[in-house]
Scaffold this active site. Structure first.
Site, PDB file in Angstrom:
ATOM      1  N   GLY A  45       0.785  -1.234   0.000  1.00 39.89           N
ATOM      2  CA  GLY A  45       0.000   0.000   0.000  1.00 39.89           C
ATOM      3  C   GLY A  45       0.812   1.275   0.000  1.00 39.89           C
ATOM      4  N   ASP A 101       0.700   3.461   4.266  1.00 39.82           N
ATOM      5  CA  ASP A 101      -0.326   4.213   3.548  1.00 39.82           C
ATOM      6  C   ASP A 101      -1.366   4.793   4.491  1.00 39.82           C
ATOM      7  OD1 ASP A 101      -1.335   1.687   4.208  1.00 39.82           O
ATOM      8  OD2 ASP A 101      -2.036   1.205   2.195  1.00 39.82           O
ATOM      9  N   ASP A 104      -5.400   2.749  10.187  1.00 37.86           N
ATOM     10  CA  ASP A 104      -6.837   2.457  10.238  1.00 37.86           C
ATOM     11  C   ASP A 104      -7.144   1.904  11.631  1.00 37.86           C
ATOM     12  OD1 ASP A 104      -9.440   2.098   9.175  1.00 37.86           O
ATOM     13  OD2 ASP A 104      -8.980   0.055   8.582  1.00 37.86           O
ATOM     14  N   LYS A 132      -7.328   7.421   9.856  1.00 35.42           N
ATOM     15  CA  LYS A 132      -8.776   7.306  10.088  1.00 35.42           C
ATOM     16  C   LYS A 132      -8.980   7.048  11.584  1.00 35.42           C
ATOM     17  CE  LYS A 132      -9.826   4.155   6.665  1.00 35.42           C
ATOM     18  NZ  LYS A 132     -10.681   3.254   5.867  1.00 35.42           N
ATOM     19  N   PHE A 155     -13.936   3.951   3.022  1.00 36.66           N
ATOM     20  CA  PHE A 155     -12.930   3.137   2.344  1.00 36.66           C
ATOM     21  C   PHE A 155     -12.404   3.913   1.146  1.00 36.66           C
ATOM     22  CE2 PHE A 155     -10.849  -0.211   0.090  1.00 36.66           C
ATOM     23  CZ  PHE A 155     -10.320  -0.976   1.121  1.00 36.66           C
ATOM     24  N   VAL A 156     -11.081   4.121   1.122  1.00 39.31           N
ATOM     25  CA  VAL A 156     -10.479   4.946   0.081  1.00 39.31           C
ATOM     26  C   VAL A 156      -9.524   4.128  -0.784  1.00 39.31           C
ATOM     27  CG1 VAL A 156     -10.707   7.136   1.314  1.00 39.31           C
ATOM     28  CG2 VAL A 156      -8.699   5.718   1.725  1.00 39.31           C
ATOM     29  N   ASP A 162      -5.585   0.024  -2.424  1.00 43.83           N
ATOM     30  CA  ASP A 162      -6.365  -0.816  -3.330  1.00 43.83           C
ATOM     31  C   ASP A 162      -7.666  -1.303  -2.703  1.00 43.83           C
ATOM     32  OD1 ASP A 162      -5.170  -2.687  -1.471  1.00 43.83           O
ATOM     33  OD2 ASP A 162      -5.761  -4.257  -2.872  1.00 43.83           O
ATOM     34  N   ARG A 168      -4.847   0.879  -7.380  1.00 39.66           N
ATOM     35  CA  ARG A 168      -3.591   1.389  -6.802  1.00 39.66           C
ATOM     36  C   ARG A 168      -2.972   2.468  -7.689  1.00 39.66           C
ATOM     37  NH1 ARG A 168      -2.077  -1.771  -2.431  1.00 39.66           N
ATOM     38  NH2 ARG A 168      -2.336  -4.018  -2.613  1.00 39.66           N
TER      39      ARG A 168
HETATM   40  P1  IMP Z   1      -4.768  -1.272   9.992  1.00 40.05           P
HETATM   41  O1  IMP Z   1      -6.237  -1.543  10.130  1.00 40.05           O
HETATM   42  O2  IMP Z   1      -4.385   0.049  10.595  1.00 40.05           O
HETATM   43  O3  IMP Z   1      -3.962  -2.412  10.508  1.00 40.05           O
HETATM   44  O4  IMP Z   1      -4.482  -1.143   8.433  1.00 40.05           O
HETATM   45  C1  IMP Z   1      -4.209  -2.293   7.693  1.00 40.05           C
HETATM   46  C2  IMP Z   1      -4.101  -2.037   6.253  1.00 40.05           C
HETATM   47  O5  IMP Z   1      -5.418  -2.055   5.730  1.00 40.05           O
HETATM   48  C3  IMP Z   1      -3.539  -0.717   5.775  1.00 40.05           C
HETATM   49  O6  IMP Z   1      -2.134  -0.689   5.734  1.00 40.05           O
HETATM   50  C4  IMP Z   1      -4.098  -0.661   4.371  1.00 40.05           C
HETATM   51  O7  IMP Z   1      -3.274  -1.369   3.478  1.00 40.05           O
HETATM   52  C5  IMP Z   1      -5.450  -1.345   4.552  1.00 40.05           C
HETATM   53  N1  IMP Z   1      -6.518  -0.337   4.623  1.00 40.05           N
HETATM   54  C6  IMP Z   1      -7.119   0.189   5.708  1.00 40.05           C
HETATM   55  N2  IMP Z   1      -8.059   1.088   5.348  1.00 40.05           N
HETATM   56  C7  IMP Z   1      -8.033   1.123   4.003  1.00 40.05           C
HETATM   57  C8  IMP Z   1      -8.768   1.880   3.012  1.00 40.05           C
HETATM   58  O8  IMP Z   1      -9.637   2.728   3.295  1.00 40.05           O
HETATM   59  N3  IMP Z   1      -8.446   1.616   1.728  1.00 40.05           N
HETATM   60  C9  IMP Z   1      -7.496   0.723   1.337  1.00 40.05           C
HETATM   61  N4  IMP Z   1      -6.791   0.017   2.223  1.00 40.05           N
HETATM   62  C10 IMP Z   1      -7.063   0.215   3.541  1.00 40.05           C
HETATM   63 MG    MG Z   2      -0.959  -1.501   4.143  1.00 40.89          MG
END
Ligand code: IMP
Ligand code: MG
Length: 178
Positions: A45, A101, A104, A132, A155-156, A162, A168
């Site tokens: 990402g 990237d 979340d 976020k 969701f972006v 992606d 991407r």
């Molecule tokens: P985490 O939930 O912070 O562990 O994020 C895990 C991964 O989920 C991120 O590094 C992104 O690759 C993916 N991700 C989370 N939110 C989004 C989104 O809105 N769009 C695309 N990928 C996302």
């Molecule tokens: Mg990621």
């Protein structure tokens, strides 16, 4: 780029370029006094973001590597427990700029930080394009040191992010229909 099938723009390519240039300068300021700083790109990402970011981080002593994090789901759960895949570069005593990237739930970056500390990294600086905060998990990383944009819990896609492997390559950040 027109047509109903393209994601709706949330952050334009020009806005991304401006903010990423400023973030790159902020990364350089954070790392300028370090002897052997390492930029670690979380794949896939962060690849597009990091490519632009690092070209605005003019430090001759910086080295760059990447890291893959996989999520192992339990049963049919869409999101599993993140785990670092493969070998880490030598980290003992080094300052690591972790580039991802999006922050979340924060579980991915919490897992990465744990692995880097266990491998002996002395200082971690975390830089994410997007945050976020409304989606944060209690066990996730609470905050990043450097954040490009704080966005609502949508969701972006685009600029490296992606959905099922698509989008991407979009030059802007788009939001998928809720
Ligand atoms: P985490 O939930 O912070 O562990 O994020 C895990 C991964 O989920 C991120 O590094 C992104 O690759 C993916 N991700 C989370 N939110 C989004 C989104 O809105 N769009 C695309 N990928 C996302
Ligand atoms: Mg990621």
């Amino acid at each position: 780029m027109s047509g109903a099938c393209w994601p709706q723009p949330l952050i334009t390519a020009a806005q991304l370029a401006r903010r990423v240039a400023a973030l790159g300068a902020a990364c350089a300021a954070q790392l300028a006094a370090e002897r052997e700083p390492l930029a670690l790109i979380i794949l896939d990402g962060a690849a597009v973001f990091a490519a632009d970011l690092l070209r605005h981080c003019p430090l001759p002593q910086l080295t760059v590597a990447s890291l893959r994090v996989a999520s192992y789901g339990q049963g049919t759960a869409p999101q599993g427990v993140p785990r670092v895949v493969g070998e880490l570069p030598p980290l003992r005593g080094r300052t690591v700029l972790v580039i991802d990237d999006i922050l979340d739930t924060g579980l991915t970056l919490a897992c990465v930080q744990r692995a880097l500390r266990e491998a002996g990294a002395a200082r971690l600086v975390t830089c994410v394009l997007l945050d976020k905060p409304a989606r944060r998990h209690p066990a996730g990383l609470a905050r990043a040191d450097l954040v490009g944009f704080t966005i609502p819990p949508r969701f972006v896609v685009g600029y490296g992010l992606d959905h099922g492997g698509r989008w991407r390559h979009l030059p802007y950040l788009g939001a998928l229909p809720a």
